[in-house]
Design an enzyme around this catalytic site. Structure first.
Site, PDB file in Angstrom:
ATOM      1  N   ASP A   1     -34.283  10.603  18.795  1.00  0.00           N
ATOM      2  CA  ASP A   1     -33.713  10.419  20.390  1.00  0.00           C
ATOM      3  C   ASP A   1     -33.141   8.773  20.254  1.00  0.00           C
ATOM      4  OD1 ASP A   1     -36.043  12.326  21.685  1.00  0.00           O
ATOM      5  OD2 ASP A   1     -37.566  11.119  20.359  1.00  0.00           O
TER       6      ASP A   1
ATOM      7  N   LYS B   1     -28.490   9.761  21.927  1.00  0.00           N
ATOM      8  CA  LYS B   1     -26.603  10.460  21.503  1.00  0.00           C
ATOM      9  C   LYS B   1     -26.225  10.976  22.282  1.00  0.00           C
ATOM     10  CE  LYS B   1     -29.459  12.722  18.275  1.00  0.00           C
ATOM     11  NZ  LYS B   1     -30.810  12.092  18.504  1.00  0.00           N
TER      12      LYS B   1
ATOM     13  N   ALA C   1     -34.262  19.363  19.461  1.00  0.00           N
ATOM     14  CA  ALA C   1     -33.804  18.686  19.962  1.00  0.00           C
ATOM     15  C   ALA C   1     -33.894  18.046  22.027  1.00  0.00           C
ATOM     16  CB  ALA C   1     -32.148  19.026  19.917  1.00  0.00           C
ATOM     17  N   GLY C   2     -34.393  17.130  22.513  1.00  0.00           N
ATOM     18  CA  GLY C   2     -34.009  16.894  24.010  1.00  0.00           C
ATOM     19  C   GLY C   2     -33.164  15.535  23.934  1.00  0.00           C
ATOM     20  N   HIS C   3     -31.879  16.031  24.998  1.00  0.00           N
ATOM     21  CA  HIS C   3     -30.528  15.012  24.644  1.00  0.00           C
ATOM     22  C   HIS C   3     -30.509  15.044  26.210  1.00  0.00           C
ATOM     23  CE1 HIS C   3     -28.983  15.870  20.589  1.00  0.00           C
ATOM     24  NE2 HIS C   3     -30.421  15.686  20.651  1.00  0.00           N
TER      25      HIS C   3
ATOM     26  N   GLN D   1     -31.826  14.955  15.987  1.00  0.00           N
ATOM     27  CA  GLN D   1     -33.134  14.293  15.581  1.00  0.00           C
ATOM     28  C   GLN D   1     -32.168  13.172  15.144  1.00  0.00           C
ATOM     29  OE1 GLN D   1     -32.514  18.380  14.273  1.00  0.00           O
ATOM     30  NE2 GLN D   1     -33.611  17.856  16.645  1.00  0.00           N
TER      31      GLN D   1
ATOM     32  N   THR E   1     -41.306  16.785  23.790  1.00  0.00           N
ATOM     33  CA  THR E   1     -42.659  17.509  24.613  1.00  0.00           C
ATOM     34  C   THR E   1     -43.282  16.533  25.722  1.00  0.00           C
ATOM     35  OG1 THR E   1     -42.940  15.933  22.567  1.00  0.00           O
ATOM     36  CG2 THR E   1     -42.310  18.443  21.812  1.00  0.00           C
TER      37      THR E   1
ATOM     38  N   VAL F   1     -26.588  -0.359  27.963  1.00  0.00           N
ATOM     39  CA  VAL F   1     -27.498  -1.428  28.172  1.00  0.00           C
ATOM     40  C   VAL F   1     -28.301  -0.298  29.614  1.00  0.00           C
ATOM     41  CG1 VAL F   1     -26.069  -3.162  27.698  1.00  0.00           C
ATOM     42  CG2 VAL F   1     -25.489  -2.249  30.190  1.00  0.00           C
TER      43      VAL F   1
END
Ligand code: GDP
Ligand code: IMO
Ligand code: MG
Length: 423
Positions: A13, A16, A39-41, A222, A299, A410
């Site tokens: 997290d 990426k 993964a959650g991107h 990850q 999640t 930023v």
């Protein structure tokens, strides 16, 4: 041409997805090489906020090829949802998304096994995302798995065989209520959608692309501290998240790797269980969570928050051969009066500067304190606007790690990205 690799250097997290989306215009192909829908991107641009799980973060840019590599594990149900979500945005992926025949499939019963295993572990559970990642990689290394390339040959038979094995395991090893059929219809619908995409020998495809002077970006999932070999075992994920994973997860040789872009947050977060030496349980921790909206993209779990940990950051840089750094989310600390960086650990009273074998909870972090910059940096576009205190923070990280911080992020939006090497 070379394959540049972009990786998380902490516990995932790091941001990426955002950075891959920002960098995509520089590349011809974007690839995922490990992990799966754990993964959650997150990507944010033009008023759109989108979370990707299996599909590479290059898909929102025109004329780019996106490849799901052999090292990835795919849940057809989640894949189908992702495709539907992207279609709604008016994007057709049929010509831009390619899937390795060697990528493994997450079965409904893998998800159940994941849940049963976690339940059986009780207090010592990993805190997995319950997406079936561990059991799927177990079947891969156990040489029982089902792959995308199997879809067209005796698929149902192979599926039933593997499910029968899973039923035996569930009945023998776990006391766990389950209903595989609940998820099955959706799963086979997902397989249909998956079948509509081009299934390729991705190692050949990618090496041909390199020969034809195409540039490739490999998108890690990850983070290094969740790597199966080098992370805080057993509180890790089940794949090699490190740079070497890009070689095995794509089929590219080590001498084909170019730049290794290491992404880290200006502080640290972790979801799930396991050691976290700089974790904060005080107001500062809560402030990081609130300011940074630190809740899991996959999640929704609150992320544990703490100060930047240079001991583990240096370790991650070493393992991955990081050539340039990208620092994310420094804006989250814009209003802090002071900030800290952990420069060594005290383990059993002895100061150490290396990550110990057992990253136990007994590690006491030793900090260097910095004056906060107390400036809203979110609208800045050039490094010459950076406050002095912020420059001191970056200088310290560069000096300690010996690697340049090339990019500073930023804010979550595509536009809130500052390349320090551009005049
Ligand atoms: P990934 O898994 O590494 O792609 O990261 P996630 O998407 O799970 O989590 C990163 C979160 O931080 C997302 O909600 C992003 O929108 C957000 N984000 C990314 N970069 C920045 C940043 O520089 N500042 C702030 N405030 N948020 C960011
Ligand atoms: P991205 O790509 C953060 C964590 C889980 C758990 C451990 C094992 O978005 O950075 P698993 O489901 O893989 O068996 O869970 O790893 N984890 C992540 N944490 N970001 C991720 O992915 C993660 N993927 C897995 O919380 O502690
Ligand atoms: Mg994430």
């Amino acid at each position: 041409m070379k394959v540049d690799v972009l990786l998380g250097l902490q516990w995932g997290d790091e941001g990426k997805g955002k950075v891959v989306d920002v960098l995509t215009p520089k590349y011809d192909l974007i690839t995922r090489f490990q992990g799966g829908p754990n993964a959650g991107h997150t990507l944010e641009f033009n008023e759109i906020k989108h979370v990707l799980h299996t599909i590479p973060s290059g898909i929102f840019r025109d004329d780019k090829i996106n490849v799901i590599g052999n090292g990835v594990v795919i849940d057809p149900v989640i894949f189908k949802k992702e495709i539907e979500g992207i279609k709604k945005l008016g994007i057709d992926l049929s010509k831009s998304l390619f899937i390795s025949k060697k990528a493994h499939l997450i079965l409904p019963s893998h998800r159940i096994l994941d849940a049963a295993s976690e339940a059986a572990k009780g207090k010592s559970k990993i805190g997995s995302t319950l997406k079936g990642i561990g059991p799927t990689y177990m079947d891969k290394t156990g040489r029982n798995g089902l792959r995308v390339g199997d879809i067209n040959s005796n698929f149902k038979e192979k599926y039933e065989l593997l499910v029968a094995k899973h039923r035996q395991m569930l009945d023998k090893f776990y006391e766990f209520d389950y209903d595989i059929s609940e998820y099955e219809a959706d799963w086979f619908e997902g397989i249909k959608i998956l079948s509509e995409f081009q299934h390729i020998d991705s190692e050949q495809f990618l090496n041909d692309a390199l020969k034809n002077e195409k540039s490739i970006l490999a998108e890690g999932a990850q983070g290094t501290l969740l790597d199966i070999d080098f992370g805080s075992y057993p509180f890790v994920t089940s794949s090699n998240t490190v740079c070497a994973g890009a070689c095995t997860g794509l089929g590219v040789a080590p001498n084909r790797i170019g730049n290794v872009i290491g992404i880290f947050k200006a502080y640290c977060t972790r979801v799930g269980m396991g050691p976290f030496p700089t974790e904060l349980f005080d107001e500062d921790g809560q402030r990081l969570r609130d300011n940074g909206n630190e809740y899991g993209s996959t999640t929704g779990r609150p992320r544990r928050c703490g100060w930047l940990d240079l001991v583990s950051l240096k370790y991650s840089i070493m393992i991955n051969g990081v050539t340039e750094l990208t620092m994310m989310k420094s804006d989250v600390m814009d209003d802090f009066e002071s900030v800290k960086i952990c420069t060594s650990y005290k383990v059993n009273g002895k100061e150490v500067e290396h990550v110990p074998y057992e990253m136990t909870d007994d590690i006491e972090p030793v900090y260097t304190e910095f004056k906060g910059w107390q400036t809203d940096m979110t609208a800045m576009t050039h490094e010459n606007e950076f406050p002095e205190e912020f420059n001191a923070y970056i200088d310290f990280i560069e000096k300690e790690t010996g690697v340049p911080v090339k990019v500073v992020s930023v804010g979550p939006n595509r536009a809130q990205t500052i390349d320090r090497m551009i005049d």
